[in-house]
Design a protein around this motif. Structure first.
Motif, mmCIF file in Angstrom:
data_model
loop_
_atom_site.group_PDB
_atom_site.id
_atom_site.type_symbol
_atom_site.label_atom_id
_atom_site.label_comp_id
_atom_site.label_asym_id
_atom_site.label_seq_id
_atom_site.Cartn_x
_atom_site.Cartn_y
_atom_site.Cartn_z
ATOM 1 N N GLY A 198 0.813 -1.201 0.000
ATOM 2 C CA GLY A 198 0.000 0.000 0.000
ATOM 3 C C GLY A 198 0.850 1.256 0.000
ATOM 4 O O GLY A 198 0.571 2.218 -0.717
ATOM 5 N N ALA A 199 1.927 1.235 0.786
ATOM 6 C CA ALA A 199 2.821 2.393 0.863
ATOM 7 C C ALA A 199 3.627 2.566 -0.420
ATOM 8 O O ALA A 199 3.884 3.688 -0.855
ATOM 9 N N LEU A 200 4.024 1.472 -1.047
ATOM 10 C CA LEU A 200 4.866 1.549 -2.244
ATOM 11 C C LEU A 200 4.105 2.082 -3.454
ATOM 12 O O LEU A 200 4.590 2.952 -4.176
ATOM 13 N N LEU A 201 2.909 1.563 -3.691
ATOM 14 C CA LEU A 201 2.149 1.965 -4.866
ATOM 15 C C LEU A 201 1.312 3.214 -4.616
ATOM 16 O O LEU A 201 1.065 3.997 -5.522
ATOM 17 N N SER A 256 -0.251 7.583 2.221
ATOM 18 C CA SER A 256 1.061 7.704 1.565
ATOM 19 C C SER A 256 0.979 8.580 0.325
ATOM 20 O O SER A 256 1.886 9.362 0.030
ATOM 21 N N GLY A 257 -0.123 8.432 -0.412
ATOM 22 C CA GLY A 257 -0.267 9.153 -1.658
ATOM 23 C C GLY A 257 0.572 8.532 -2.762
ATOM 24 O O GLY A 257 1.365 7.614 -2.542
ATOM 25 N N ARG A 258 0.390 9.038 -3.944
ATOM 26 C CA ARG A 258 1.112 8.520 -5.102
ATOM 27 C C ARG A 258 2.600 8.827 -4.970
ATOM 28 O O ARG A 258 2.975 9.953 -4.655
ATOM 29 N N THR A 275 9.027 11.494 5.210
ATOM 30 C CA THR A 275 9.316 10.432 6.178
ATOM 31 C C THR A 275 8.184 10.299 7.190
ATOM 32 O O THR A 275 7.746 9.185 7.506
ATOM 33 N N LEU A 276 7.701 11.429 7.674
ATOM 34 C CA LEU A 276 6.611 11.402 8.647
ATOM 35 C C LEU A 276 5.333 10.851 8.023
ATOM 36 O O LEU A 276 4.636 10.036 8.635
ATOM 37 N N ARG A 277 5.026 11.263 6.795
ATOM 38 C CA ARG A 277 3.805 10.803 6.135
ATOM 39 C C ARG A 277 3.828 9.295 5.912
ATOM 40 O O ARG A 277 2.840 8.605 6.177
ATOM 41 N N ILE A 278 4.961 8.780 5.436
ATOM 42 C CA ILE A 278 5.059 7.343 5.175
ATOM 43 C C ILE A 278 5.022 6.551 6.479
ATOM 44 O O ILE A 278 4.391 5.491 6.564
ATOM 45 N N THR A 279 5.687 7.070 7.499
ATOM 46 C CA THR A 279 5.676 6.400 8.807
ATOM 47 C C THR A 279 4.263 6.341 9.374
ATOM 48 O O THR A 279 3.811 5.281 9.845
ATOM 49 N N LEU A 280 3.556 7.461 9.325
ATOM 50 C CA LEU A 280 2.177 7.490 9.819
ATOM 51 C C LEU A 280 1.281 6.570 9.001
ATOM 52 O O LEU A 280 0.394 5.901 9.550
ATOM 53 N N ALA A 281 1.505 6.534 7.688
ATOM 54 C CA ALA A 281 0.688 5.687 6.814
ATOM 55 C C ALA A 281 0.852 4.214 7.165
ATOM 56 O O ALA A 281 -0.144 3.481 7.299
#
Length: 198
Positions: free
Chosen positions: A44-47, A102-104, A117-123
């Motif tokens: 989910g985070a990667l795509l 995460s977003g695109r 970094t914060l957005r991906i960590t929270l996601a």
């Protein structure tokens, strides 16, 4: 046309990776330790976005129609109605939430910033947390319906002890590993999926 082939290829690739994760299953009471939850969230985070949930949906469908891709090589509707069945839709919910937060991915993420970094960590954290919700609800109903809850314990206490608390350290470790992997791979995927040159 070329983009659609790329999307389909990456969805199939990540779904296959999630399926291979079925080989990692460590028994721990009625709910085993698995790797597939982390793989669904990481995908989910990667795509990113709704696309991030597509490989998990494909993996769940493959198992539902009988392919042995669920934890320990299991499959079918019996897994869905068993004690761990609620975690399967939880995987999809977690992957979707992670992707949306995460977003695109974009190529500019090569230059790490504290915001990314914060957005991906929270996601990833949110995805790992939310997948527990349907899993816990289903497990509590299953345990109560099958007389598994000891008389001296409430349904809540038994459920937390059986399928939440023992798994928190391992899930924290999965998050710690998944975040840097996502940060590293997302801009690479963006070159293929979202570059204007494609």
């Amino acid at each position: 046309m070329k983009k659609s082939v790329l999307y389909t290829s990456f969805i199939a690739l990540f779904a296959a990776i999630i399926c291979v994760g079925c080989l990692m299953r460590i028994p721990l009471g009625p709910v085993p330790i698995v790797l597939q939850n982390a793989l669904c969230i990481l995908t989910g985070a990667l795509l990113g976005g709704f696309l991030g949930a597509a490989p998990t949906a494909l993996f769940l469908l493959a198992g539902l129609i009988g392919l042995p891709v669920y934890a320990g090589g299991s499959s079918g509707i019996a897994v869905w109605i068993g004690p761990t069945g609620g975690f399967l839709p939880g995987y999809l919910l977690g992957a979707l939430l992670t992707g949306l937060i995460s977003g695109r991915p974009c190529v500019e993420e090569k230059k790490l910033s504290w915001k990314v970094t914060l957005r991906i960590t929270l996601a990833i954290f949110a995805g790992m947390v939310i997948l527990y919700v349907p899993g816990v609800i289903h497990f509590a109903r299953w345990a109560a319906g099958n007389g598994k809850i000891p008389a001296e314990k409430s349904a809540f206490a038994y459920t937390m002890g059986a399928c939440v608390i023992p798994y928190l350290p391992g899930d924290l470790l999965k998050i710690i590993v998944a975040v840097p992997v996502a940060l590293k791979v997302r801009p690479v995927l963006a070159q293929y999926l979202y570059s204007e040159k494609k």
